[in-house]
Design an enzyme around this catalytic site. Structure first.
Site, mmCIF file in Angstrom:
data_model
loop_
_atom_site.group_PDB
_atom_site.id
_atom_site.type_symbol
_atom_site.label_atom_id
_atom_site.label_comp_id
_atom_site.label_asym_id
_atom_site.label_seq_id
_atom_site.Cartn_x
_atom_site.Cartn_y
_atom_site.Cartn_z
ATOM 1 N N ASN A 1 29.376 -11.511 -18.039
ATOM 2 C CA ASN A 1 30.351 -11.664 -19.118
ATOM 3 C C ASN A 1 31.577 -10.834 -18.751
ATOM 4 O O ASN A 1 31.542 -9.612 -18.847
ATOM 5 C CB ASN A 1 29.729 -11.179 -20.437
ATOM 6 C CG ASN A 1 30.723 -11.185 -21.579
ATOM 7 O OD1 ASN A 1 31.808 -11.754 -21.473
ATOM 8 N ND2 ASN A 1 30.348 -10.553 -22.693
ATOM 9 N N TRP A 2 32.629 -11.518 -18.320
ATOM 10 C CA TRP A 2 33.825 -10.795 -17.855
ATOM 11 C C TRP A 2 34.650 -10.254 -19.017
ATOM 12 O O TRP A 2 35.612 -9.526 -18.812
ATOM 13 C CB TRP A 2 34.680 -11.701 -16.968
ATOM 14 C CG TRP A 2 34.023 -12.141 -15.686
ATOM 15 C CD1 TRP A 2 32.753 -11.835 -15.257
ATOM 16 C CD2 TRP A 2 34.593 -12.973 -14.656
ATOM 17 N NE1 TRP A 2 32.510 -12.425 -14.040
ATOM 18 C CE2 TRP A 2 33.616 -13.121 -13.641
ATOM 19 C CE3 TRP A 2 35.818 -13.606 -14.497
ATOM 20 C CZ2 TRP A 2 33.835 -13.884 -12.488
ATOM 21 C CZ3 TRP A 2 36.053 -14.366 -13.353
ATOM 22 C CH2 TRP A 2 35.067 -14.497 -12.355
ATOM 23 N N LYS A 3 34.329 -10.666 -20.229
ATOM 24 C CA LYS A 3 35.066 -10.253 -21.434
ATOM 25 C C LYS A 3 36.569 -10.497 -21.244
ATOM 26 O O LYS A 3 36.952 -11.424 -20.539
ATOM 27 C CB LYS A 3 34.753 -8.793 -21.771
ATOM 28 C CG LYS A 3 33.251 -8.511 -21.831
ATOM 29 C CD LYS A 3 32.931 -7.222 -22.518
ATOM 30 C CE LYS A 3 31.458 -6.931 -22.383
ATOM 31 N NZ LYS A 3 31.019 -5.827 -23.219
ATOM 32 N N GLU B 1 30.236 -8.209 -29.921
ATOM 33 C CA GLU B 1 31.669 -7.935 -30.130
ATOM 34 C C GLU B 1 32.284 -8.991 -31.049
ATOM 35 O O GLU B 1 33.200 -8.694 -31.825
ATOM 36 C CB GLU B 1 32.388 -7.854 -28.769
ATOM 37 C CG GLU B 1 32.038 -6.555 -28.055
ATOM 38 C CD GLU B 1 32.128 -6.615 -26.542
ATOM 39 O OE1 GLU B 1 32.746 -7.539 -25.986
ATOM 40 O OE2 GLU B 1 31.556 -5.704 -25.905
ATOM 41 N N GLU C 1 20.538 -8.018 -26.775
ATOM 42 C CA GLU C 1 21.526 -7.006 -26.417
ATOM 43 C C GLU C 1 21.591 -5.944 -27.515
ATOM 44 O O GLU C 1 22.307 -6.136 -28.519
ATOM 45 C CB GLU C 1 22.897 -7.643 -26.242
ATOM 46 C CG GLU C 1 22.959 -8.671 -25.141
ATOM 47 C CD GLU C 1 24.367 -8.795 -24.580
ATOM 48 O OE1 GLU C 1 24.543 -8.525 -23.398
ATOM 49 O OE2 GLU C 1 25.278 -9.129 -25.351
ATOM 50 N N GLY D 1 27.810 -7.091 -18.492
ATOM 51 C CA GLY D 1 29.224 -6.959 -18.825
ATOM 52 C C GLY D 1 29.971 -6.249 -17.710
ATOM 53 O O GLY D 1 30.330 -6.845 -16.692
ATOM 54 N N GLY D 2 30.189 -4.956 -17.880
ATOM 55 C CA GLY D 2 31.010 -4.184 -16.949
ATOM 56 C C GLY D 2 30.629 -4.366 -15.484
ATOM 57 O O GLY D 2 31.503 -4.516 -14.619
HETATM 58 C C1 PEP Z 1 27.783 -7.430 -22.629
HETATM 59 O O1 PEP Z 1 28.963 -7.371 -22.909
HETATM 60 O O2 PEP Z 1 27.143 -8.443 -22.914
HETATM 61 C C2 PEP Z 1 27.162 -6.299 -21.936
HETATM 62 C C3 PEP Z 1 25.873 -6.280 -21.805
HETATM 63 O O3 PEP Z 1 28.023 -5.333 -21.485
HETATM 64 P P1 PEP Z 1 27.626 -4.090 -20.520
HETATM 65 O O4 PEP Z 1 26.784 -4.632 -19.405
HETATM 66 O O5 PEP Z 1 28.948 -3.570 -20.040
HETATM 67 O O6 PEP Z 1 26.876 -3.114 -21.351
#
Ligand code: PEP
Length: 271
Positions: free
Chosen positions: A21-23, A110, A180, A246-247
């Site tokens: 997930n590049w957000k 989010e 999550e 995510g990150g």
């Molecule tokens: C996400 O945004 O779905 C996520 C899991 O982010 P991160 O891996 O940065 O915690």
């Protein structure tokens, strides 16, 4: 996407899926560099499915850049409207489909917390995603306050039940669920292996109460600060079928290292 690896041990096999997930990150140039990096390593992961979810504006370019390589592309969000029309700024499921998306995230925390998406809205998005030919990746999870108040299972069941009521359990044949925990997203704080497995087993149990066979076939992803150094232990849990990242999905070497953890586990299950 293939489902070559039998994680369930039963006739309805689940394979690993690692999704990025590049957000709201990236640019044309940085996306191109990221995709180039992924293309260099993806051939090392033939036994798993890999998905990237760039910002909507870049979906078409990323899809074209990936070409025939085995990386699926998904949206991060979609409209809950059934039909296209006068909804300024919104994206209909058919539009995501049109540019080559196979999946779409639905109900990311989010979206729930920053944009006020409630269970009913998330359920509508799940339904219209499937109606538009997309596989929804339904994100569910509890906040820290809810976990500390021993509400985790109540929250997970409420979030799942809203979608089951709207879409029917049969819809989960073509869906992915991502657990999550909100307190683990972007915080560097990961659920322990025991916490992840317990939540995933609970989620599968809620689905199984509606249809055991379907529950056994649904891929359940863990998301929340997954990194190259914790992916293998999380993914080796019985009910964890991959991750939503995510990150760590913004750097090709880190994301590929996470994919490699799933690949090793998938190959050992195949052997
Ligand atoms: C996400 O945004 O779905 C996520 C899991 O982010 P991160 O891996 O940065 O915690």
């Amino acid at each position: 996407m293939t489902q070559s690896t039998n994680k369930s041990g039963g006739p309805m096999s689940r394979g690993y899926l690692v999704a990025g997930n590049w957000k709201m990150n990236g640019s044309s140039a940085s996306n191109a560099a990221l995709v180039e990096g992924l293309l260099r390593g993806i051939a090392e992961c033939p036994a798993i499915d890999v998905l990237v979810c760039p910002p909507a504006l870049y979906l078409d370019a990323v899809r074209r850049h990936i070409g025939a390589a085995p990386i699926a592309v998904g949206g991060q969000n979609l409209s809950d409207e059934r039909e296209p029309g006068a909804y300024t700024g919104e994206l209909h499921a058919s539009m995501l489909n049109d540019v080559g998306c196979s999946h779409v995230l639905v109900g990311h925390s989010e979206r729930r917390t920053l944009y006020g998406e409630n269970d009913a809205c998330v359920a509508r998005k799940f339904v219209v995603a499937q109606a538009g030919g997309l596989i929804p990746v339904l994100c569910i999870g509890e906040t820290l306050a809810e976990r500390e108040a021993d509400q985790t299972e109540i929250v997970l069941k409420r979030q799942l039940d809203a979608v089951i009521a709207a879409a029917g359990i049969g819809a989960f044949i073509n869906a992915v669920v991502a657990y999550e925990p909100v307190w683990a997203i972007g915080t560097g704080r990961t659920a322990s292996v025991e916490q992840a497995q317990a939540a995933h087993a609970f989620i599968r149990g809620v689905l199984a109460a509606n249809d055991a066979k379907i529950a056994n076939s649904v891929r359940l992803l863990y998301g929340g600060s997954v990194k190259a150094d914790n992916a293998a232990s999380l993914f080796s849990c019985e009910d964890v079928d991959g991750g939503l990242i995510g990150g760590a999905s913004l750097k090709a070497p880190e994301f590929l290292a996470i994919c490699a953890s799933a690949q090793i586990l998938a190959a050992s299950l195949d052997a």
